[in-house]
Scaffold this active site. Sequence first.
Site, short mmCIF file in Angstrom:
data_model
loop_
_atom_site.label_atom_id
_atom_site.label_comp_id
_atom_site.label_asym_id
_atom_site.label_seq_id
_atom_site.Cartn_x
_atom_site.Cartn_y
_atom_site.Cartn_z
N ALA A 203 0.83 -1.20 0.00
CA ALA A 203 0.00 0.00 0.00
C ALA A 203 0.87 1.26 0.00
O ALA A 203 0.55 2.25 -0.65
CB ALA A 203 -0.92 -0.01 1.21
N LYS B 175 -7.88 -10.55 -7.27
CA LYS B 175 -6.47 -10.25 -7.57
C LYS B 175 -5.64 -10.98 -6.53
O LYS B 175 -5.56 -10.57 -5.37
CB LYS B 175 -6.22 -8.74 -7.51
N GLU C 121 -1.11 -16.97 -11.31
CA GLU C 121 -0.41 -16.56 -10.10
C GLU C 121 -0.02 -17.78 -9.27
O GLU C 121 -0.87 -18.63 -8.98
CB GLU C 121 -1.38 -15.66 -9.29
S1 IVH Z 1 -4.34 -10.15 -15.35
C1 IVH Z 1 -2.60 -8.58 -19.10
N1 IVH Z 1 -5.66 -11.18 -13.36
O1 IVH Z 1 -1.45 -8.68 -10.56
C2 IVH Z 1 -3.15 -8.64 -17.72
N2 IVH Z 1 -3.47 -10.38 -12.94
O2 IVH Z 1 -0.62 -5.90 -10.68
C3 IVH Z 1 -2.26 -9.34 -16.80
N3 IVH Z 1 -2.72 -10.68 -10.62
O3 IVH Z 1 1.05 -9.14 -12.95
C4 IVH Z 1 -2.72 -9.55 -15.45
N4 IVH Z 1 -4.54 -11.66 -9.87
O4 IVH Z 1 0.70 -10.95 -11.10
C5 IVH Z 1 -4.52 -10.60 -13.73
N5 IVH Z 1 -6.95 -12.15 -11.65
C6 IVH Z 1 -5.81 -11.58 -12.06
C7 IVH Z 1 -4.73 -11.37 -11.18
C8 IVH Z 1 -3.57 -10.74 -11.66
C9 IVH Z 1 -3.32 -11.25 -9.57
C10 IVH Z 1 -1.37 -10.08 -10.57
C11 IVH Z 1 -0.47 -10.46 -11.71
C12 IVH Z 1 -0.20 -9.17 -12.36
C13 IVH Z 1 -0.35 -8.19 -11.25
C14 IVH Z 1 -0.58 -6.79 -11.72
#
Ligand code: IVH
Length: 684
Positions: free
Chosen positions: A37, A119, A176
């Site tokens: 954060a 996420k 992930e």
């Molecule tokens: S999509 C092209 N979906 O968050 C889009 N990322 O801050 C790529 N992450 O690098 C990411 N949960 O490590 C996506 N449901 C989710 C996710 C996710 C965690 C992570 C991932 C990404 C980072 C970005």
Amino acid sequence: MADAPEDPATRIDTLRAQLNRHARAYYELDAPEIPDADYDRLLRELADLEDANPELATDDSPTRRVGGATNTAFAPVTHTVPMMSLHNAFDIDELRGWNERVERRLEGQPVPAYAVELKFDGLAISLRYENGVLVQGATRGDGKVGEDVTHNVRTIADIPSHLTGDYPPVLEARGEVYMRLSSFAALNERQVEAAKATGKEPKLYINPRNTAAGSLRQVDAGVTADRELSFFCYQLGVVEGGPELTSHTQTLEWLGSLGLPVNEHTKAIASIDEVEGRIAEFQKKRHELDYEFDGVVTKVNDLRLQRELGADAKAPRWAIAYKLPPEERTTTLLDIEVSIGPSGQATPFARLDPVFVGGVTVGTATLHNQDQVAAKDVRPGDTVIVRRAGDVIPEVVGPVLSDRPADSVPWEFPTDCPVCGERLVRDEGAAATHCVNFRCDRQIRGRIEHFAGRAAMDIEFLGEKNVDRFVTLGLVEDVADLYTMDFDKVLELEGFKEKSVENLRTAIEISKSRPLGNLLFGLRIPEIGQVNGQTLAAAFGSMDHIMAASVEEIAAVDGFGMVIAEAVHAWFSRPEAQDLIGRLTAAGLTMEAAIVDRSAPQTLEGKTVVVSGTLAGFTRDGAKEAIVARGGKSPGSVSKKTLALVIGADPGASKVTKAEEAGVPVLDESGFLELLESGEVPEV
Ligand code: IVH
């Protein structure tokens, strides 16, 4: 005089340097120095400054970078389809702003439908399958070039080495790698056990995310295997062949059909209006799941629209991460103090420069026990990471070592009780430390407060504050003194009048007739909680019989066994305990168990009925007795198992709400009479 504000160029330089340092600590060393954060806040400040001063923006700014660089211990892997990051929204307005931008770009087309998912808080990874066989696992790295961690990925049970179903010739599945909370707890448990064997302080892992990231980037795959990592798949990389996919949710279904783990909580929604509801639902789940998530990702569901929207330098325009309020923040540890609990247990706690975390301002946080302080090596003056997750009590996670003052020394557990000055002694074979003085003021107060509590002798008007004053003034030293207290002295105290003294005297008098089970619970006998107190009273019928019982006789009580029996027997064998009970008997307290009249028809056999408020035809205990006499139980709180809640005048509001929530019928006094008679809940 206040400091002059920094000019934007200087501030931008400072922020970039800080963010670069923290990004290295996070991505390359897996040892972040500040919570996510705080990092996000710095990044946001930099982005705002760059927006306001476009001439100062540069291509190598942290605002344009995806992730970190790579570690030379692993072979580089070039991502043909770059692994991008996500843009963040910190509140609903920002999320709506993003939706407006999406709609503007898609002008002339129907409003987009979205997929909403968690996420996950872990490490992004790309898995390459050729002809259904796992051939490579790579980290994200800087988004273009990652690290080859195939040998480690193969040890993760969630990741199939062979795909099932109708797989294409080439497939890159992205997702992930994370660590389940249960695996994380078990790992730290193993650390504690291992330390015991060597006699050293255990080295505890700080949080599942860093541990997962560190575990995946091990040269020795055996270490990774040992850490029990997990995986969720949420995106495609390169695909050659395979079905014509039209939406994100369909993609996830397909990935699932190939044997890859996809998260069960992803859901398609028809429009942005539903997103707030989904976020609220996820927020409620935040502490129910066995893994951590720090946000909610909203993605345009239609893949054609995703392609039309495209991406900027850092992240796709078709997705946004809504960040949940941080549960970790940094602050200064002002001091470490020790509090003495009602049973004499000495608990170290941190006095903090107050910080807003997990939705509340936190000024103190527990440090649990001596071992925890040593394992975390937190010291007064440190900048520390503070965590408050859900309703859990705030906790100090660990120090930010890079900010430690040069002159800091390890904290040492005090040798004396801060309340009475007597020795503090570490319990043998345990982590807890106790004040050895049975007459320590805090313990005396603790025993009396417990005795007077609602579930024990329920003495009204004898709150914590009064107990504190009476003990401090020497008016009472133990619970038996309550019954011989000099009320003339109480009358002399500030705030007491004839009426309030009379109220207190009556309340103490009334407590003499509380059932034996309540008294046993009120005495703080080890292992004797509310339920065991009632069981003990019912099993032996009187205090005399309990005192005369052997360990074996106590152990034979239903649900007891040797541990409880020995603790109870040892307590009653102490001369102080016998003296106390002698004085309580002399004061006229109930020392016999109520004889339950079983002649009434057993209409409520095995059923639970809760009573709240004053009934016209029953005394407070009378209603409960009527239930027990018919074979039922009448505890103090409503649960799903409650057959009915009976309310009289002035019922407890929380009980009524609880009953309504749990679908428990609420009866008045006439309904209660019918229930006693028939055992059936009458229609209301
Ligand atoms: S999509 C092209 N979906 O968050 C889009 N990322 O801050 C790529 N992450 O690098 C990411 N949960 O490590 C996506 N449901 C989710 C996710 C996710 C965690 C992570 C991932 C990404 C980072 C970005």
